[in-house]
Motif scaffolding. Sequence first.
Motif, mmCIF file in Angstrom:
data_model
loop_
_atom_site.group_PDB
_atom_site.id
_atom_site.type_symbol
_atom_site.label_atom_id
_atom_site.label_comp_id
_atom_site.label_asym_id
_atom_site.label_seq_id
_atom_site.Cartn_x
_atom_site.Cartn_y
_atom_site.Cartn_z
ATOM 1 N N SER A 184 -38.983 -14.547 8.943
ATOM 2 C CA SER A 184 -38.179 -15.754 9.402
ATOM 3 C C SER A 184 -37.066 -16.304 8.249
ATOM 4 C CB SER A 184 -39.387 -16.932 9.289
ATOM 5 O OG SER A 184 -38.745 -18.304 9.694
ATOM 6 N N MET A 185 -37.512 -16.092 7.106
ATOM 7 C CA MET A 185 -36.554 -16.505 6.108
ATOM 8 C C MET A 185 -35.327 -15.585 6.197
ATOM 9 S SD MET A 185 -36.569 -19.471 4.638
ATOM 10 C CE MET A 185 -37.380 -20.319 6.072
ATOM 11 N N ARG A 186 -35.678 -14.022 6.317
ATOM 12 C CA ARG A 186 -34.547 -13.133 6.059
ATOM 13 C C ARG A 186 -33.689 -13.440 7.505
ATOM 14 N NH1 ARG A 186 -38.566 -9.398 5.089
ATOM 15 N NH2 ARG A 186 -38.569 -8.551 7.558
ATOM 16 N N LYS A 187 -34.424 -13.749 8.559
ATOM 17 C CA LYS A 187 -33.743 -14.242 9.579
ATOM 18 C C LYS A 187 -32.376 -15.439 9.584
ATOM 19 C CE LYS A 187 -33.946 -16.182 14.345
ATOM 20 N NZ LYS A 187 -34.928 -17.021 14.927
ATOM 21 N N HIS A 188 -33.189 -16.317 9.016
ATOM 22 C CA HIS A 188 -32.159 -17.457 8.519
ATOM 23 C C HIS A 188 -31.312 -17.356 7.422
ATOM 24 C CE1 HIS A 188 -34.184 -20.298 11.102
ATOM 25 N NE2 HIS A 188 -35.318 -20.122 10.781
ATOM 26 N N TYR A 189 -31.579 -16.413 6.631
ATOM 27 C CA TYR A 189 -30.603 -16.084 5.524
ATOM 28 C C TYR A 189 -29.516 -15.003 6.193
ATOM 29 C CZ TYR A 189 -28.691 -13.795 1.443
ATOM 30 O OH TYR A 189 -27.926 -13.231 0.332
ATOM 31 N N ASN A 190 -29.927 -13.955 6.780
ATOM 32 C CA ASN A 190 -29.014 -13.053 7.491
ATOM 33 C C ASN A 190 -27.890 -14.263 8.046
ATOM 34 O OD1 ASN A 190 -29.759 -11.147 6.191
ATOM 35 N ND2 ASN A 190 -31.105 -10.390 7.972
ATOM 36 N N THR A 191 -28.388 -14.881 9.172
ATOM 37 C CA THR A 191 -27.507 -15.814 9.777
ATOM 38 C C THR A 191 -26.426 -16.552 9.068
ATOM 39 O OG1 THR A 191 -29.257 -16.036 11.666
ATOM 40 C CG2 THR A 191 -27.656 -17.661 11.626
ATOM 41 N N MET A 192 -27.181 -17.158 7.947
ATOM 42 C CA MET A 192 -26.199 -17.968 6.923
ATOM 43 C C MET A 192 -25.105 -17.055 6.417
ATOM 44 S SD MET A 192 -27.227 -19.755 3.342
ATOM 45 C CE MET A 192 -27.760 -18.144 2.740
ATOM 46 N N ILE A 193 -25.597 -15.733 6.120
ATOM 47 C CA ILE A 193 -24.469 -14.804 5.511
ATOM 48 C C ILE A 193 -23.532 -14.564 6.488
ATOM 49 C CG2 ILE A 193 -24.078 -12.681 4.361
ATOM 50 C CD1 ILE A 193 -25.448 -14.678 2.510
ATOM 51 N N LYS A 194 -24.085 -14.215 7.598
ATOM 52 C CA LYS A 194 -22.835 -13.879 8.754
ATOM 53 C C LYS A 194 -22.008 -14.804 8.895
ATOM 54 C CE LYS A 194 -23.858 -14.486 13.188
ATOM 55 N NZ LYS A 194 -23.821 -15.091 14.185
ATOM 56 N N ASP A 195 -22.384 -16.205 8.901
ATOM 57 C CA ASP A 195 -21.448 -17.381 9.189
ATOM 58 C C ASP A 195 -20.689 -17.794 8.013
ATOM 59 O OD1 ASP A 195 -22.916 -17.686 11.758
ATOM 60 O OD2 ASP A 195 -24.102 -19.431 10.768
ATOM 61 N N LEU A 196 -21.242 -17.567 6.753
ATOM 62 C CA LEU A 196 -20.171 -17.431 5.772
ATOM 63 C C LEU A 196 -19.262 -16.403 5.728
ATOM 64 C CD1 LEU A 196 -22.805 -18.553 2.789
ATOM 65 C CD2 LEU A 196 -21.073 -19.942 3.978
ATOM 66 N N LYS A 197 -19.550 -15.325 5.843
ATOM 67 C CA LYS A 197 -18.546 -14.090 6.056
ATOM 68 C C LYS A 197 -17.599 -14.549 7.231
ATOM 69 C CE LYS A 197 -21.224 -10.203 4.596
ATOM 70 N NZ LYS A 197 -21.881 -8.918 4.814
ATOM 71 N N GLN A 198 -17.947 -15.102 8.350
ATOM 72 C CA GLN A 198 -16.815 -15.485 9.145
ATOM 73 C C GLN A 198 -15.771 -16.504 8.674
ATOM 74 O OE1 GLN A 198 -18.838 -16.931 12.983
ATOM 75 N NE2 GLN A 198 -16.745 -17.439 13.739
ATOM 76 N N ILE A 199 -16.389 -17.492 7.795
ATOM 77 C CA ILE A 199 -15.670 -18.722 7.331
ATOM 78 C C ILE A 199 -14.727 -17.800 6.318
ATOM 79 C CG2 ILE A 199 -15.608 -20.465 5.791
ATOM 80 C CD1 ILE A 199 -17.924 -21.385 7.469
ATOM 81 N N ALA A 200 -15.231 -16.881 5.646
ATOM 82 C CA ALA A 200 -14.314 -15.990 4.544
ATOM 83 C C ALA A 200 -13.161 -15.566 5.384
ATOM 84 C CB ALA A 200 -15.161 -15.181 4.037
ATOM 85 N N VAL A 201 -13.664 -14.864 6.504
ATOM 86 C CA VAL A 201 -12.217 -14.316 7.308
ATOM 87 C C VAL A 201 -11.336 -15.461 7.750
ATOM 88 C CG1 VAL A 201 -11.530 -13.118 9.493
ATOM 89 C CG2 VAL A 201 -13.545 -12.243 7.875
ATOM 90 N N GLU A 202 -11.791 -16.660 8.437
ATOM 91 C CA GLU A 202 -11.035 -17.779 8.545
ATOM 92 C C GLU A 202 -9.975 -18.159 7.426
ATOM 93 O OE1 GLU A 202 -13.099 -21.014 10.414
ATOM 94 O OE2 GLU A 202 -14.287 -19.608 11.565
ATOM 95 N N MET A 203 -10.742 -18.206 6.308
ATOM 96 C CA MET A 203 -9.958 -18.577 4.988
ATOM 97 C C MET A 203 -8.972 -17.865 4.652
ATOM 98 S SD MET A 203 -12.891 -20.376 2.700
ATOM 99 C CE MET A 203 -11.846 -20.881 1.409
ATOM 100 N N GLN A 204 -9.081 -16.321 4.823
ATOM 101 C CA GLN A 204 -8.351 -15.151 4.350
ATOM 102 C C GLN A 204 -7.100 -15.353 5.524
ATOM 103 O OE1 GLN A 204 -10.305 -11.708 4.597
ATOM 104 N NE2 GLN A 204 -10.843 -11.764 2.382
ATOM 105 N N ASN A 205 -7.264 -15.645 6.950
ATOM 106 C CA ASN A 205 -6.248 -15.776 8.024
ATOM 107 C C ASN A 205 -5.425 -17.020 7.995
ATOM 108 O OD1 ASN A 205 -7.200 -13.556 9.111
ATOM 109 N ND2 ASN A 205 -8.601 -14.484 10.329
ATOM 110 N N LEU A 206 -5.711 -18.020 6.795
ATOM 111 C CA LEU A 206 -5.069 -19.217 6.680
ATOM 112 C C LEU A 206 -3.538 -18.758 5.945
ATOM 113 C CD1 LEU A 206 -7.413 -21.874 5.575
ATOM 114 C CD2 LEU A 206 -6.251 -21.666 7.949
ATOM 115 N N ASN A 207 -3.751 -17.809 5.106
ATOM 116 C CA ASN A 207 -2.565 -17.316 4.092
ATOM 117 C C ASN A 207 -1.679 -16.457 4.970
ATOM 118 O OD1 ASN A 207 -3.852 -18.453 1.873
ATOM 119 N ND2 ASN A 207 -4.989 -16.550 1.336
#
Length: 100
Positions: free
Chosen positions: A77-100
């Motif tokens: 259960s926690m691995r699933k939630h953790y992996n979802t969190m990491i996936k979402d954070l990686k997506q935001i990192a991409v969004e931030m890189q695209n701002l430049n």
Amino acid sequence: MILDKINNILNYFISTYHDCEVTLKDKFDFINDSYSDNKIDFSKIVQNLCYAESLKTHIKKGSAINELDNYLLNSKSMRKHYNTMIKDLKQIAVEMQNLN
């Protein structure tokens, strides 16, 4: 806006984890609440995880073992939630890189 997204993602993970902790706290009086005064006490989380691991050797069946499993960081259960969190954070990192 991006910081709000990051805040929401982290809060969701912490809230999910804390919900599992509260469930255990209701069953076992030696489990401590790691969240108080809008702060997380990581030493209490570590202590609770040690207690939960110890309990697993004594409890073999029933709802208590399922609740212990849900609480442990390496649980399915926690691995699933953790992996979802990491996936979402990686997506935001991409969004931030695209701002430049």
